[in-house]
Enzyme design. Structure first.
Site, PDB file in Angstrom:
ATOM      1  N   LYS A   1       0.849  -1.190   0.000  1.00 36.75           N
ATOM      2  CA  LYS A   1       0.000   0.000   0.000  1.00 36.75           C
ATOM      3  C   LYS A   1       0.886   1.242   0.000  1.00 36.75           C
ATOM      4  O   LYS A   1       1.462   1.618   1.011  1.00 36.75           O
ATOM      5  CB  LYS A   1      -0.934   0.044   1.212  1.00 36.75           C
ATOM      6  CG  LYS A   1      -2.075   1.017   0.920  1.00 36.75           C
ATOM      7  CD  LYS A   1      -2.611   1.788   2.091  1.00 36.75           C
ATOM      8  CE  LYS A   1      -1.824   2.944   2.588  1.00 36.75           C
ATOM      9  NZ  LYS A   1      -1.823   4.151   1.755  1.00 36.75           N
TER      10      LYS A   1
ATOM     11  N   GLU B   1       9.653   1.368  10.752  1.00 35.40           N
ATOM     12  CA  GLU B   1      10.721   2.347  10.540  1.00 35.40           C
ATOM     13  C   GLU B   1      10.062   3.703  10.675  1.00 35.40           C
ATOM     14  O   GLU B   1       9.298   4.106   9.801  1.00 35.40           O
ATOM     15  CB  GLU B   1      11.350   2.132   9.152  1.00 35.40           C
ATOM     16  CG  GLU B   1      12.765   2.646   9.077  1.00 35.40           C
ATOM     17  CD  GLU B   1      12.835   4.095   8.678  1.00 35.40           C
ATOM     18  OE1 GLU B   1      12.691   4.949   9.593  1.00 35.40           O
ATOM     19  OE2 GLU B   1      13.031   4.364   7.496  1.00 35.40           O
TER      20      GLU B   1
ATOM     21  N   CYS C   1      13.549  10.552   6.919  1.00 35.75           N
ATOM     22  CA  CYS C   1      13.388  10.092   8.309  1.00 35.75           C
ATOM     23  C   CYS C   1      14.661  10.334   9.118  1.00 35.75           C
ATOM     24  O   CYS C   1      14.604  10.591  10.309  1.00 35.75           O
ATOM     25  CB  CYS C   1      12.991   8.624   8.339  1.00 35.75           C
ATOM     26  SG  CYS C   1      14.033   7.580   7.338  1.00 35.75           S
TER      27      CYS C   1
ATOM     28  N   GLU D   1       9.272  15.992  14.988  1.00 34.76           N
ATOM     29  CA  GLU D   1       9.708  15.767  13.611  1.00 34.76           C
ATOM     30  C   GLU D   1       8.904  16.678  12.681  1.00 34.76           C
ATOM     31  O   GLU D   1       7.680  16.577  12.618  1.00 34.76           O
ATOM     32  CB  GLU D   1       9.491  14.303  13.232  1.00 34.76           C
ATOM     33  CG  GLU D   1      10.062  13.981  11.867  1.00 34.76           C
ATOM     34  CD  GLU D   1       9.952  12.508  11.506  1.00 34.76           C
ATOM     35  OE1 GLU D   1       8.896  11.913  11.752  1.00 34.76           O
ATOM     36  OE2 GLU D   1      10.930  11.971  10.959  1.00 34.76           O
TER      37      GLU D   1
HETATM   38  P1  NDP Z   1       1.936   8.406   7.853  1.00 34.46           P
HETATM   39  O1  NDP Z   1       2.720   7.766   8.906  1.00 34.46           O
HETATM   40  O2  NDP Z   1       0.496   8.677   8.124  1.00 34.46           O
HETATM   41  O3  NDP Z   1       2.005   7.554   6.503  1.00 34.46           O
HETATM   42  C1  NDP Z   1       2.853   6.477   6.228  1.00 34.46           C
HETATM   43  C2  NDP Z   1       2.067   5.352   5.578  1.00 34.46           C
HETATM   44  O4  NDP Z   1       1.133   4.811   6.524  1.00 34.46           O
HETATM   45  C3  NDP Z   1       1.210   5.780   4.404  1.00 34.46           C
HETATM   46  O5  NDP Z   1       1.141   4.751   3.443  1.00 34.46           O
HETATM   47  C4  NDP Z   1      -0.132   5.991   5.061  1.00 34.46           C
HETATM   48  O6  NDP Z   1      -1.177   5.969   4.167  1.00 34.46           O
HETATM   49  C5  NDP Z   1      -0.178   4.840   6.008  1.00 34.46           C
HETATM   50  N1  NDP Z   1      -1.123   4.985   7.091  1.00 34.46           N
HETATM   51  C6  NDP Z   1      -1.653   6.116   7.619  1.00 34.46           C
HETATM   52  N2  NDP Z   1      -2.489   5.818   8.635  1.00 34.46           N
HETATM   53  C7  NDP Z   1      -2.493   4.482   8.761  1.00 34.46           C
HETATM   54  C8  NDP Z   1      -3.137   3.572   9.640  1.00 34.46           C
HETATM   55  N3  NDP Z   1      -3.975   3.982  10.583  1.00 34.46           N
HETATM   56  N4  NDP Z   1      -2.889   2.259   9.496  1.00 34.46           N
HETATM   57  C9  NDP Z   1      -2.042   1.824   8.554  1.00 34.46           C
HETATM   58  N5  NDP Z   1      -1.417   2.628   7.680  1.00 34.46           N
HETATM   59  C10 NDP Z   1      -1.625   3.949   7.792  1.00 34.46           C
HETATM   60  O7  NDP Z   1       2.638   9.697   7.426  1.00 34.46           O
HETATM   61  P2  NDP Z   1       1.964  11.088   6.998  1.00 34.46           P
HETATM   62  O8  NDP Z   1       1.880  11.091   5.544  1.00 34.46           O
HETATM   63  O9  NDP Z   1       0.717  11.388   7.729  1.00 34.46           O
HETATM   64  O10 NDP Z   1       3.063  12.046   7.551  1.00 34.46           O
HETATM   65  C11 NDP Z   1       2.997  12.481   8.894  1.00 34.46           C
HETATM   66  C12 NDP Z   1       4.372  12.578   9.463  1.00 34.46           C
HETATM   67  O11 NDP Z   1       4.944  11.287   9.562  1.00 34.46           O
HETATM   68  C13 NDP Z   1       5.356  13.344   8.621  1.00 34.46           C
HETATM   69  O12 NDP Z   1       5.215  14.687   8.713  1.00 34.46           O
HETATM   70  C14 NDP Z   1       6.626  12.824   9.188  1.00 34.46           C
HETATM   71  O13 NDP Z   1       6.888  13.445  10.390  1.00 34.46           O
HETATM   72  C15 NDP Z   1       6.327  11.381   9.412  1.00 34.46           C
HETATM   73  N6  NDP Z   1       6.767  10.513   8.304  1.00 34.46           N
HETATM   74  C16 NDP Z   1       7.890   9.794   8.492  1.00 34.46           C
HETATM   75  C17 NDP Z   1       8.367   9.023   7.477  1.00 34.46           C
HETATM   76  C18 NDP Z   1       9.614   8.237   7.635  1.00 34.46           C
HETATM   77  O14 NDP Z   1      10.246   7.888   6.659  1.00 34.46           O
HETATM   78  N7  NDP Z   1      10.002   7.893   8.834  1.00 34.46           N
HETATM   79  C19 NDP Z   1       7.724   8.945   6.174  1.00 34.46           C
HETATM   80  C20 NDP Z   1       6.492   9.698   6.093  1.00 34.46           C
HETATM   81  C21 NDP Z   1       6.071  10.452   7.133  1.00 34.46           C
HETATM   82  P3  NDP Z   1      -1.769   7.364   3.585  1.00 34.46           P
HETATM   83  O15 NDP Z   1      -0.644   8.129   3.094  1.00 34.46           O
HETATM   84  O16 NDP Z   1      -2.639   6.909   2.514  1.00 34.46           O
HETATM   85  O17 NDP Z   1      -2.483   8.018   4.733  1.00 34.46           O
END
Ligand code: NDP
Length: 487
Positions: free
Chosen positions: A172, A250, A284, A383
């Site tokens: 996904k 991660e 990240c 973050e």
């Molecule tokens: P998320 O953690 O929400 O998204 C990461 C993935 O998880 C996406 O595929 C998302 O889907 C999915 N997801 C979201 N909610 C759920 C859930 N309840 N159950 C299972 N999967 C889920 O990141 P955001 O896009 O909201 O970003 C928010 C913050 O997270 C960023 O500002 C940053 O701080 C951090 N982040 C960290 C990352 C890293 O590499 N460590 C990468 C991305 C974000 P969908 O996008 O469709 O909601």
């Protein structure tokens, strides 16, 4: 505008709804993808389950799976230019960075292709007339939840070890950035049609619906997740409430990039900026806390400011662009919110707001921003995931280490000094899964990636990465023909 469906059992299948995908440089829609419901996700899980439990994949040899990964790598390599352009169109990252991501995707698939045939158990010297050994077996159906900052590359970090181990997969991608994952599925369908149906499936849609359905599905044996720490908590709750599937996380970080006075000023300031501004800071492991020794604090900050003003924001497709827009309107507002917080609680050194880029007035561009503060400010603790860095002075080694470790996160850290003794003391003292010395951000598939503390569970890439997709079975064979004779 292209319209995409879910990819299930090597076929394109309509989802419950549809959603637009946006080019963050222009704010304009560039594609329509499926908005999957729980039922759509369960359909993909059922396909992966059937392929794992009864399909030919289950009987595949490690050699066959390894060769398949090499072919996948070759497919990505042949289409590298179009995939890099699509990645840039969808994420906003500069094309030159997408090209590196796609090259790393190829390397990652090749690495795990090679590793497939090196998975080994061990023989164990139990104190009995017996033979005891371990078998490594695939964990089963793996749900791969991928974020938006490195879409295809982070898919490969999970897909490579999953397939090498013998798992089947439902991926996904993030709702904002599904396009390269879907393009990859289409390329596999066209160029490797003999990949057994159900081995690789893709569902698109919203995290709280489609991602959550995958996490909670009773047909999924493992979740490999990259994303924010709060979402990581949600994932753990979903796992605990369903079938206690295996999980690797991660998550984010607030990584310290530590500069001692004896580091070369020019190289160090380059490292401070590269460490946090690459990929618009949407990394990240971003070195979003720059710790600078008091003795050089003033000149260091001046040089950082001067170099920051030279960073070219612009058309992500242009080769001289060094920073593109952040990924979405929502994230743009979130980062701007942090800038307002920062202006109240810290001292602004450079940047501080949205950037105007001629020809891209509707894009989500943000000025690379430097703040000065202590380690207690919100901008130093949370973050931000954008082009924002907080600089913090320190007196000596002891204080540097205390500030560096004063965070709930522990993904990465870097230390810069010409004094190897000092560097190695810091290496041992830093509570982080990755520690760089005199550099920041190089990332290799041969080396493990993952965090201490609230930066996650488990490791990706390297020999450690494949273990996350393997179960260990102990086999004990009694060699004595005599009865047990207990009763
Ligand atoms: P998320 O953690 O929400 O998204 C990461 C993935 O998880 C996406 O595929 C998302 O889907 C999915 N997801 C979201 N909610 C759920 C859930 N309840 N159950 C299972 N999967 C889920 O990141 P955001 O896009 O909201 O970003 C928010 C913050 O997270 C960023 O500002 C940053 O701080 C951090 N982040 C960290 C990352 C890293 O590499 N460590 C990468 C991305 C974000 P969908 O996008 O469709 O909601």
């Amino acid at each position: 505008m292209k319209s995409h469906e879910n990819y299930i059992q090597n076929e394109w299948v309509a989802g419950a709804g549809a959603r637009e995908v946006i080019d963050p440089a222009t704010g304009a829609p560039i594609a329509v993808v499926a908005e999957s419901s729980r039922e759509d996700v369960e359909r993909a899980v059922a396909a992966a389950r059937e392929a794992f439990d009864h399909g030919p994949w289950r009987r595949s040899t490690a050699l066959e799976r390894g060769r398949l990964l090499f072919r996948m790598a070759a497919v990505v390599g042949r289409h590298a230019a179009e995939l890099a352009e699509l990645e840039t169109r969808n994420t906003g990252k500069p094309l030159v960075e997408s090209e590196v991501d796609i090259a790393d995707t190829v390397t990652c698939l090749e690495y795990f292709g090679g590793l497939a045939t090196k998975v080994q158990g061990s023989t164990l010297p139990v104190p009995d007339n017996a033979l005891n050994f371990t078998l490594k077996e695939p964990v089963g159906v793996a749900g791969l939840i991928v974020p938006w900052n490195y879409p295809l590359m982070l898919l490969a970090w999970k897909l490579g070890p999953a397939l090498a181990a013998g798992c089947t997969v439902v991926a996904k991608p993030a709702e904002q950035t599904p396009l390269t994952t879907l393009a990859f599925a289409r390329l596999l369908q066209e160029e490797i049609p003999e990949l057994p149906p159900g081995v690789f499936n893709v569902v698109t849609g919203d995290g709280p619906v489609a991602g959550r359905a995958l996490v909670e599905s009773m047909g999924v044996d493992k979740i490999a997740f990259t994303g924010g720490t709060e979402t990581g908590r949600e994932v753990l709750r979903g796992v605990a409430a369903s079938n206690l599937k295996k999980v690797s996380l991660e998550l984010g970080g607030k990584s310290p990039n530590i500069f001692f006075a004896d580091a070369d000023l020019d190289a160090a300031t380059d490292g401070a900026l590269f460490g946090v501004f690459i990929n618009q800071g949407e990394v990240c492991s971003a070195g979003s806390r720059v710790l600078i020794q008091q003795d050089v604090y003033g000149p260091f900050l001046d040089l950082m400011r001067e170099k920051t003003q030279r960073i070219t924001l612009g058309d992500p497709m242009a080769r001289d662009t060094k920073m593109g827009p952040v990924v979405s309107a929502e994230h743009f507002e979130r980062v701007l919110g942090f800038l307002e917080t920062g202006k109240k609680e810290a001292k602004l050194v450079a940047g501080g707001g949205a950037a105007r880029v001629p020809g891209f007035e509707k894009g989500y561009f943000i000025q690379p921003t430097i703040f000065e503060s202590d380690n207690q400010a919100r901008i130093a603790r949370e973050e931000i995931f954008g082009p924002v860095v907080t600089c913090i002075p320190f007196k000596d080694e002891e204080e540097a280490l205390a500030i560096a470790n004063d965070t709930p996160y522990g993904l990465a850290a870097a230390v810069w000094s010409r004094d190897i003794y000092k560097c190695l003391r810091l290496v041992k003292g830093l509570r982080a899964g990755i520690v760089w010395v005199n550099t920041m951000q190089p990332c290799y598939v041969e080396a493990p990636w993952g965090g201490y503390k609230q930066s996650g569970h488990g490791r990706e890439m390297s020999l450690h990465g494949i273990e996350e997709f393997l179960e260990v079975k102990q086999v004990h064979i009694n060699l004595s023909e005599a009865p047990i004779g207990w009763y």
